[in-house]
Motif scaffolding. Sequence first.
Motif, PDB file in Angstrom:
ATOM      1  N   ILE A 221       0.841  -1.202   0.000  1.00 61.12           N
ATOM      2  CA  ILE A 221       0.000   0.000   0.000  1.00 61.12           C
ATOM      3  C   ILE A 221       0.876   1.251   0.000  1.00 61.12           C
ATOM      4  CG2 ILE A 221      -1.703   1.332   1.306  1.00 61.12           C
ATOM      5  CD1 ILE A 221      -2.820  -1.340   2.341  1.00 61.12           C
ATOM      6  N   ALA A 222       1.915   1.263   0.817  1.00 60.66           N
ATOM      7  CA  ALA A 222       2.810   2.420   0.867  1.00 60.66           C
ATOM      8  C   ALA A 222       3.442   2.684  -0.499  1.00 60.66           C
ATOM      9  CB  ALA A 222       3.897   2.203   1.917  1.00 60.66           C
ATOM     10  N   SER A 223       3.859   1.630  -1.182  1.00 60.92           N
ATOM     11  CA  SER A 223       4.472   1.789  -2.506  1.00 60.92           C
ATOM     12  C   SER A 223       3.465   2.317  -3.517  1.00 60.92           C
ATOM     13  CB  SER A 223       5.044   0.449  -2.980  1.00 60.92           C
ATOM     14  OG  SER A 223       6.084   0.014  -2.124  1.00 60.92           O
ATOM     15  N   TRP A 224       2.210   1.822  -3.450  1.00 58.57           N
ATOM     16  CA  TRP A 224       1.184   2.323  -4.355  1.00 58.57           C
ATOM     17  C   TRP A 224       0.948   3.819  -4.129  1.00 58.57           C
ATOM     18  CZ3 TRP A 224      -2.635  -2.221  -3.037  1.00 58.57           C
ATOM     19  CH2 TRP A 224      -2.241  -3.364  -3.730  1.00 58.57           C
ATOM     20  N   VAL A 225       0.884   4.220  -2.868  1.00 56.33           N
ATOM     21  CA  VAL A 225       0.665   5.641  -2.567  1.00 56.33           C
ATOM     22  C   VAL A 225       1.828   6.470  -3.076  1.00 56.33           C
ATOM     23  CG1 VAL A 225       0.399   7.344  -0.729  1.00 56.33           C
ATOM     24  CG2 VAL A 225      -0.802   5.150  -0.567  1.00 56.33           C
ATOM     25  N   LEU A 226       3.040   6.058  -2.786  1.00 52.25           N
ATOM     26  CA  LEU A 226       4.226   6.829  -3.181  1.00 52.25           C
ATOM     27  C   LEU A 226       4.344   6.942  -4.693  1.00 52.25           C
ATOM     28  CD1 LEU A 226       6.664   8.262  -1.851  1.00 52.25           C
ATOM     29  CD2 LEU A 226       7.951   6.137  -2.157  1.00 52.25           C
ATOM     30  N   GLN A 227       3.945   5.864  -5.406  1.00 56.32           N
ATOM     31  CA  GLN A 227       4.026   5.865  -6.867  1.00 56.32           C
ATOM     32  C   GLN A 227       2.760   6.432  -7.515  1.00 56.32           C
ATOM     33  OE1 GLN A 227       4.943   1.768  -7.889  1.00 56.32           O
ATOM     34  NE2 GLN A 227       6.583   1.713  -6.369  1.00 56.32           N
ATOM     35  N   VAL A 274      -7.981  -0.722   4.688  1.00 58.82           N
ATOM     36  CA  VAL A 274      -7.015  -0.396   3.636  1.00 58.82           C
ATOM     37  C   VAL A 274      -7.082   1.094   3.304  1.00 58.82           C
ATOM     38  CG1 VAL A 274      -6.474  -0.751   1.182  1.00 58.82           C
ATOM     39  CG2 VAL A 274      -6.994  -2.715   2.657  1.00 58.82           C
ATOM     40  N   ARG A 275      -8.287   1.639   3.254  1.00 59.41           N
ATOM     41  CA  ARG A 275      -8.461   3.071   2.963  1.00 59.41           C
ATOM     42  C   ARG A 275      -7.763   3.930   4.030  1.00 59.41           C
ATOM     43  NH1 ARG A 275     -12.626   5.773  -0.003  1.00 59.41           N
ATOM     44  NH2 ARG A 275     -13.824   3.823  -0.109  1.00 59.41           N
ATOM     45  N   LYS A 276      -7.943   3.572   5.299  1.00 65.37           N
ATOM     46  CA  LYS A 276      -7.334   4.332   6.384  1.00 65.37           C
ATOM     47  C   LYS A 276      -5.810   4.238   6.338  1.00 65.37           C
ATOM     48  CE  LYS A 276      -6.756   6.433  10.368  1.00 65.37           C
ATOM     49  NZ  LYS A 276      -6.834   7.901  10.447  1.00 65.37           N
ATOM     50  N   ILE A 277      -5.273   3.039   6.089  1.00 63.55           N
ATOM     51  CA  ILE A 277      -3.822   2.863   6.050  1.00 63.55           C
ATOM     52  C   ILE A 277      -3.228   3.673   4.899  1.00 63.55           C
ATOM     53  CG2 ILE A 277      -1.981   1.173   5.645  1.00 63.55           C
ATOM     54  CD1 ILE A 277      -3.247   1.095   8.456  1.00 63.55           C
ATOM     55  N   VAL A 324       7.111   1.338   8.185  1.00 63.81           N
ATOM     56  CA  VAL A 324       7.027   1.045   6.754  1.00 63.81           C
ATOM     57  C   VAL A 324       7.135   2.328   5.935  1.00 63.81           C
ATOM     58  CG1 VAL A 324       5.536   0.157   4.913  1.00 63.81           C
ATOM     59  CG2 VAL A 324       5.741  -1.093   7.070  1.00 63.81           C
ATOM     60  N   ALA A 325       6.505   3.406   6.390  1.00 63.81           N
ATOM     61  CA  ALA A 325       6.567   4.671   5.666  1.00 63.81           C
ATOM     62  C   ALA A 325       8.005   5.132   5.508  1.00 63.81           C
ATOM     63  CB  ALA A 325       5.738   5.737   6.387  1.00 63.81           C
ATOM     64  N   GLU A 326       8.777   5.070   6.572  1.00 71.50           N
ATOM     65  CA  GLU A 326      10.181   5.501   6.493  1.00 71.50           C
ATOM     66  C   GLU A 326      10.966   4.606   5.552  1.00 71.50           C
ATOM     67  OE1 GLU A 326      14.358   5.653   7.038  1.00 71.50           O
ATOM     68  OE2 GLU A 326      13.126   3.901   7.595  1.00 71.50           O
ATOM     69  N   TRP A 327      10.758   3.296   5.657  1.00 72.74           N
ATOM     70  CA  TRP A 327      11.509   2.333   4.842  1.00 72.74           C
ATOM     71  C   TRP A 327      11.236   2.529   3.350  1.00 72.74           C
ATOM     72  CZ3 TRP A 327      14.873  -1.521   6.688  1.00 72.74           C
ATOM     73  CH2 TRP A 327      15.286  -2.470   5.748  1.00 72.74           C
ATOM     74  N   VAL A 328       9.951   2.641   3.008  1.00 73.69           N
ATOM     75  CA  VAL A 328       9.566   2.777   1.602  1.00 73.69           C
ATOM     76  C   VAL A 328      10.012   4.128   1.045  1.00 73.69           C
ATOM     77  CG1 VAL A 328       7.573   2.959   0.041  1.00 73.69           C
ATOM     78  CG2 VAL A 328       7.672   1.137   1.748  1.00 73.69           C
TER      79      VAL A 328
END
Length: 348
Positions: A221-227, A274-277, A324-328
Amino acid sequence: MKESFLSPSMFPEAFRDVDHLEDFMSTPTRELAEDMASLDGDIMILGVAGKMGITLARVIKRAAPHKRVIGVSRFSEPGSEEHLQQWGVETIRCDLLDRAAVNALPKIPNVIYMAGLKFDYKGREDFLWAMNTVAPAIVAEAFAGSRIVAFSTIHVYPWSNPLQGGVTEACPPLARPGEYANSVVGRERTFQYYSRLHQTPGRLVRFVYAIDMRYGVFQEIASWVLQEKEIPLETGTVNVMWQGDAINHFARLLCHCDTPSTPINIGGPEAVSVRKIATMFGESFGIAPKFVGEEKDCLYVNCDRAADLLGNPMVPVNTMVKWVAEWVKAGKPVHGKPSKFEVRSGIF
């Protein structure tokens, strides 16, 4: 040096690198050390070379340094065997479909079975069924005198409305779309048959979504948001669990086996949106998430039985999101092996 036990005071702000992550993730809890001290005999992990098996072997060895911990695998991925050996885990190369080779393994009294096939089986469905039903039969016969904790999956459950509290272990496993879930029903029934036949104590672990910085629902999810990719919402609620908590619980199940073997759901207690995350990752990255679809029934399970038996996980959802946010965002290494939690066809 005396081993320290996992506690919230040890939580880092972030992980420097893979070595820091793996060291923290394989830190035993006090409860695991106590259970391992009370457990008779050494421990063997079959199918040890997967994403979770290596840290599982390490956490057991750290919790019980005086026990033999043996990891068994074909070790097809370079470096995995050496990785285990440097932590004091013994290794044996073995194909679990080779009956003679399995019969030749030392008959250790405690076995954790992690082998199986889920992804990329198209065109080799026969191998899928062999790995998920024939290999368990070979192992169950060879280790009839051992305790066996065997991995299963939540994909043996029906879709459910998460507002109803999640599916419990009382729900019988069922055939779902796709051959994977059907073959895992076969895996469960095979272990239960031999458990009943030989009075072998066991547990069937219906596990849901480990969170590691390098893979898992949050990393995806983090990768999808960042991309700035669209985030599918049909499977809009998930169970997640920090991998360090999960492997501590897996090992402790060796002290909580039933005859014949029974299932248990292992995962976090929350119904995680999933929406909240995605929104939380978006706030961290300064990016508005893009969503597609609407929430529907999903594979959400009730983990109350495990909480009563083993306690709740130590690492909370907000902490996992922060890590996870920091790592991604930093572009640190990932496995590149998606969980495919959003896939609803049953074909992975």
